[in-house]
Design an enzyme around this catalytic site. Sequence first.
Site, PDB file in Angstrom:
ATOM      1  N   ASP A  93       0.838  -1.196   0.000  1.00  0.00           N
ATOM      2  CA  ASP A  93       0.000   0.000   0.000  1.00  0.00           C
ATOM      3  C   ASP A  93       0.875   1.250   0.000  1.00  0.00           C
ATOM      4  O   ASP A  93       1.677   1.462   0.919  1.00  0.00           O
ATOM      5  CB  ASP A  93      -0.897   0.007   1.238  1.00  0.00           C
ATOM      6  CG  ASP A  93      -1.796   1.229   1.316  1.00  0.00           C
ATOM      7  OD1 ASP A  93      -2.998   1.119   1.020  1.00  0.00           O
ATOM      8  OD2 ASP A  93      -1.290   2.327   1.681  1.00  0.00           O
ATOM      9  N   LYS A 133      -3.041   5.807  -3.896  1.00  0.00           N
ATOM     10  CA  LYS A 133      -4.124   6.743  -3.593  1.00  0.00           C
ATOM     11  C   LYS A 133      -3.886   8.067  -4.308  1.00  0.00           C
ATOM     12  O   LYS A 133      -2.749   8.538  -4.390  1.00  0.00           O
ATOM     13  CB  LYS A 133      -4.196   6.993  -2.078  1.00  0.00           C
ATOM     14  CG  LYS A 133      -4.165   5.730  -1.237  1.00  0.00           C
ATOM     15  CD  LYS A 133      -4.099   6.057   0.247  1.00  0.00           C
ATOM     16  CE  LYS A 133      -3.725   4.828   1.048  1.00  0.00           C
ATOM     17  NZ  LYS A 133      -2.291   4.500   0.961  1.00  0.00           N
ATOM     18  N   HIS A 160      -7.754   9.671  -1.529  1.00  0.00           N
ATOM     19  CA  HIS A 160      -7.019   9.684  -0.259  1.00  0.00           C
ATOM     20  C   HIS A 160      -7.725  10.462   0.851  1.00  0.00           C
ATOM     21  O   HIS A 160      -7.605  10.124   2.025  1.00  0.00           O
ATOM     22  CB  HIS A 160      -5.617  10.276  -0.489  1.00  0.00           C
ATOM     23  CG  HIS A 160      -4.614   9.850   0.529  1.00  0.00           C
ATOM     24  ND1 HIS A 160      -3.265   9.811   0.269  1.00  0.00           N
ATOM     25  CD2 HIS A 160      -4.745   9.446   1.818  1.00  0.00           C
ATOM     26  CE1 HIS A 160      -2.620   9.400   1.353  1.00  0.00           C
ATOM     27  NE2 HIS A 160      -3.491   9.180   2.301  1.00  0.00           N
TER      28      HIS A 160
END
Length: 299
Positions: A47, A77, A110
């Site tokens: 991630d 993101k 995000h």
Amino acid sequence: MANDMMYVTLSSGVKMPQLGYGVYQVTQDECERCVRDALEVGYRHIDTAQSYFNEEQVGSAIAASGIDRGDIFLTTKVWIEHFGEGSTRASVEDSLRKLKTDYIDLLLLHQPFGDVFGAWRDMVKLYQEGKVRAIGISNFYVDRMVEFCEFNEAKPMVNQMERHPLNQNVELQKWETEYGIVPEAWAPFGEGRGGLFENPVLVEIGQAHGKTAAQVMLRWNLQRGVVVIPKSVHRERMEQNLDVFDFELSAEEMARIAALDTKTSSFFSHADPAMVQWFAKMVEERKHQHDSAKEKKSW
């Protein structure tokens, strides 16, 4: 070390490893090494985010790992300054280049600020084109999440939020279930704030299983159906964080941890007007400097 990874299935049909490795606050200098270590010890879910300024290092580590791209679940993101039709697509194409891949497994908005609806339209198109396998949101509190679902035909598949024993977001998770959204946790240890690593309940439960308080926190979230992405720059800790599939918390232990909930963020509230204002100012500054080292690290 037992590594019988647990998975969740997103509404897109994509299988997502329930435990991954997060690179928030991992510097560019050590990020490639950290991701290579994480992949070597068994992580297959990484991630990152545009705002972490380490996508290139993540991409290099994956490319050098020798692991088939199809075996790695990769999340990034979109940051606020890139929200808006056209801008979001361009930023994602830049992320694809930095990550050295032709698709992203999960793409998230995000933050809940700015032109989230325009950004979402771009993300939906990218999903329909196959450049993104799943789309979701991050830091959307329950009211914003419900609004977002009701006013978009395409629903988010994931909502990444602060979730740890001191801030469990139980009500949010009920509504996520209502909309078929998979809950994901950033800061699953709360960065140790509030004495979480020394919490007597967590320590005692850990001792009963031969585990640490940190491992108990991860297992607790896993058993709640929450995806977790703990971060560490130490290989030994990466291994420990992955070693949570060989024990199970009892209903009584889960209830004891549930009782620790303060229903308050250990960091800050996205509903605080001063924080919203701070985000807006930071976005303007970031347009000019693109230097994460100069920014307050708090989200």
